[in-house]
Design an enzyme around this catalytic site. Structure first.
Site, PDB file in Angstrom:
ATOM      1  N   GLY A 235       0.744  -1.249   0.000  1.00 47.52           N
ATOM      2  CA  GLY A 235       0.000   0.000   0.000  1.00 47.52           C
ATOM      3  C   GLY A 235       0.777   1.305   0.000  1.00 47.52           C
ATOM      4  CB  CYS A 347       9.841  -3.189  -8.592  1.00 44.10           C
ATOM      5  SG  CYS A 347       9.125  -4.710  -7.948  1.00 44.10           S
TER       6      CYS A 347
HETATM    7  C1  LIG Z   1       4.496  -5.134  -6.853  1.00 43.26           C
HETATM    8  S1  LIG Z   1       3.354  -5.712  -5.713  1.00 43.26           S
HETATM    9  C2  LIG Z   1       2.390  -4.293  -5.364  1.00 43.26           C
HETATM   10  C3  LIG Z   1       3.062  -3.259  -4.465  1.00 43.26           C
HETATM   11  C4  LIG Z   1       2.125  -2.130  -4.089  1.00 43.26           C
HETATM   12  N1  LIG Z   1       1.577  -1.458  -5.241  1.00 43.26           N
HETATM   13  C5  LIG Z   1       2.791  -1.097  -3.199  1.00 43.26           C
HETATM   14  O1  LIG Z   1       3.184  -0.036  -3.665  1.00 43.26           O
HETATM   15  O2  LIG Z   1       2.896  -1.344  -1.996  1.00 43.26           O
HETATM   16  C6  LIG Z   1       2.278  -6.666  -6.727  1.00 43.26           C
HETATM   17  C7  LIG Z   1       1.012  -7.121  -6.067  1.00 43.26           C
HETATM   18  O3  LIG Z   1       0.204  -7.762  -7.049  1.00 43.26           O
HETATM   19  C8  LIG Z   1      -0.665  -8.631  -6.365  1.00 43.26           C
HETATM   20  N2  LIG Z   1      -1.305  -9.529  -7.354  1.00 43.26           N
HETATM   21  C9  LIG Z   1      -0.732 -10.524  -8.055  1.00 43.26           C
HETATM   22  N3  LIG Z   1      -1.625 -11.105  -8.878  1.00 43.26           N
HETATM   23  C10 LIG Z   1      -2.807 -10.455  -8.696  1.00 43.26           C
HETATM   24  C11 LIG Z   1      -4.113 -10.608  -9.247  1.00 43.26           C
HETATM   25  N4  LIG Z   1      -4.369 -11.543 -10.159  1.00 43.26           N
HETATM   26  N5  LIG Z   1      -5.075  -9.778  -8.815  1.00 43.26           N
HETATM   27  C12 LIG Z   1      -4.810  -8.832  -7.883  1.00 43.26           C
HETATM   28  N6  LIG Z   1      -3.609  -8.654  -7.325  1.00 43.26           N
HETATM   29  C13 LIG Z   1      -2.610  -9.449  -7.723  1.00 43.26           C
HETATM   30  C14 LIG Z   1       0.246  -9.295  -5.354  1.00 43.26           C
HETATM   31  O4  LIG Z   1      -0.492  -9.845  -4.287  1.00 43.26           O
HETATM   32  C15 LIG Z   1       1.147  -8.123  -4.925  1.00 43.26           C
HETATM   33  O5  LIG Z   1       0.702  -7.567  -3.732  1.00 43.26           O
END
Ligand SMILES: C[S@@+](CC[C@H](N)C(=O)[O-])C[C@H]1O[C@@H](n2cnc3c(N)ncnc32)[C@H](O)[C@@H]1O
Length: 412
Positions: A235, A347
């Protein structure tokens, strides 16, 4: 013998280097340690993981054959501590004691003593280059940016990452001892105890790498806009969007990571609608003005913060991630109001998850265009030739670098 930070570090090294576990999966090793010792064990483990290759080269002439992994990791830990300037007496004694009390390897304590005394005579990696990235990752990076750039990234990955804070607009944080970065983040030296800094409890800032903090300014959310934070947990970007006054829906599939997002909202007093759902199944009730898609990826841009990654990942997840990223882009585009904007970011250091993903999206959606607006304070040199921003660990190297990211703002 009471459990020590060093013993926990060796257990975590065994987990990463022996069992292929991520550091986050090795936390049982920290059980029973004080908070200060837990932090020290994590710091020591990360330091060793940043230098396994030069450490092994330094140790090689003193070892006739490779000792069992736990003993080797004890030697690696002690060697890295010696090279980084720790006093030899304490380092060598504790390493020898750990092995002497080991239920299977006690007989090797003499070897450990002898080897470390030799290392302590000249504790230096000498002219060795920094640890190289694994081949599956290094090759496409060399192909994309050339060897000198990749060596520069490896040099940054060999040092602990600084701590960057994203500041909440309108709050006077009054924190000293930090560097104000041109993009607005506040940078502290590695290891600063953030929870002791003023403004933590009141949510005046949150920890987020300076590169990661650029995705929201690139999206430029406006007060009252309906914004979807797609793949939101834990988040950092949700907080930025909400602090900008947007009406935020934060969606992620991972329940436990979303608990952290809820905790972050509670600490900062910011608000967002929180949705736990798979973005591939979910449908919004109404379209959005703007969407931030921080897609799941190889996370290879975060290796300086997660030095376990190169030892655990082998690139085999890449194809599935690239397919998922493309599907998420396509779904997100369908949820935008006419004239709406989408920021896609990962990232990742790999062009396949950035530049090539953007090119493929533009080919699939002929009406789509890249908006080349720069976020405030961003260096125009960070622009990727075919659109978007390419951020690399070796940018701002003299300031401590930044996470690797690709981000692009799309509109149609
Ligand atoms: C790079 S991280 C996000 C970091 C976040 N935006 C932050 O700034 O703290 C990617 C996220 O994508 C989520 N994710 C992966 N596949 C997904 C899906 N099919 N639907 C929703 N979320 C998904 C993962 O659970 C993970 O938390």
């Amino acid at each position: 013998m009471a459990r020590t930070a060093r013993a926990a570090a060796v257990d975590m090294l065994d987990g990463v280097l022996g069992e292929g576990l991520l550091l986050s999966q090795c936390e049982a090793a920290l059980t029973g340690l004080s908070p200060a010792d837990r932090a020290r064990a994590q710091r020591l483990t990360a330091q060793v993981l940043r230098h396994v290759e030069p450490t092994d080269r330094l140790l090689k002439p003193f070892l006739r054959k490779a000792p069992p992994l736990t003993v080797l990791n004890t030697l690696r830990l002690a060697t890295v501590e010696l090279v980084l300037g720790e006093a030899a007496h304490g380092v060598v004694n504790e390493a020898v004691n750990m092995v002497r009390h080991h239920r299977r390897h006690a007989a090797l304590s003499g070897l450990v003593n002898a080897v470390l005394r030799r290392v302590a005579e000249n504790p230096s990696f000498g002219k060795q280059p920094p640890q190289r990235l694994p081949f599956w990752l290094r090759k496409p990076l060399v192909d994309a940016w050339g060897k000198p750039a990749v060596s520069a990234m490896e040099a940054v990955q060999a040092i602990p990452a600084p701590v960057d804070l994203t500041l909440r607009p309108g709050r006077d944080v009054g924190i000293e001892g930090a560097e104000a970065l041109p993009t607005g983040s506040l940078r502290f030296a590695p290891g600063v105890q953030v929870s002791a800094l003023p403004g933590y409890a009141t949510g005046d800032w949150w920890v987020q790498d300076a590169a990661a903090a650029l995705a929201v300014p690139l999206l430029a959310p406006q007060v009252g806009e309906r914004v979807l934070d797609l793949c939101a947990a834990p988040g950092g970007k949700t907080l930025q969007l909400a602090a900008a006054g947007a009406q935020v829906t934060a969606l992620d599939v991972n329940e436990s990571r979303m608990t952290r997002l809820r905790d972050n909202l509670a600490r900062t007093g910011l608000t967002a609608e929180v949705v736990v759902a798979d973005a591939l199944d979910w449908q919004p009730e109404a379209p959005f003005d703007a969407i931030l898609l921080d897609a799941p990826c190889s996370a290879t841009g975060t290796i300086r913060r997660h030095p376990d990654l190169p030892f655990v990942k082998d690139g085999s997840e890449l194809e599935a991630l690239i397919t998922l990223q493309a599907a998420l882009i396509d779904r997100a585009l369908g949820w935008l109001k006419p004239g709406g904007r989408l920021v896609f970011c990962t990232c990742s250091l790999l062009p396949e998850e950035g530049e090539a993903q953007l090119a493929a999206a533009l080919a699939r959606h002929p009406a789509l265009r890249v908006d080349d607006t720069l976020p405030p304070g961003a260096d125009p040199a960070w622009r990727a030739p075919a659109g978007g921003l390419r951020l690399r660990p070796d940018y701002w190297a003299e300031r401590g670098g930044m996470d690797g990211f690709f981000m692009a703002r799309l509109a149609r």
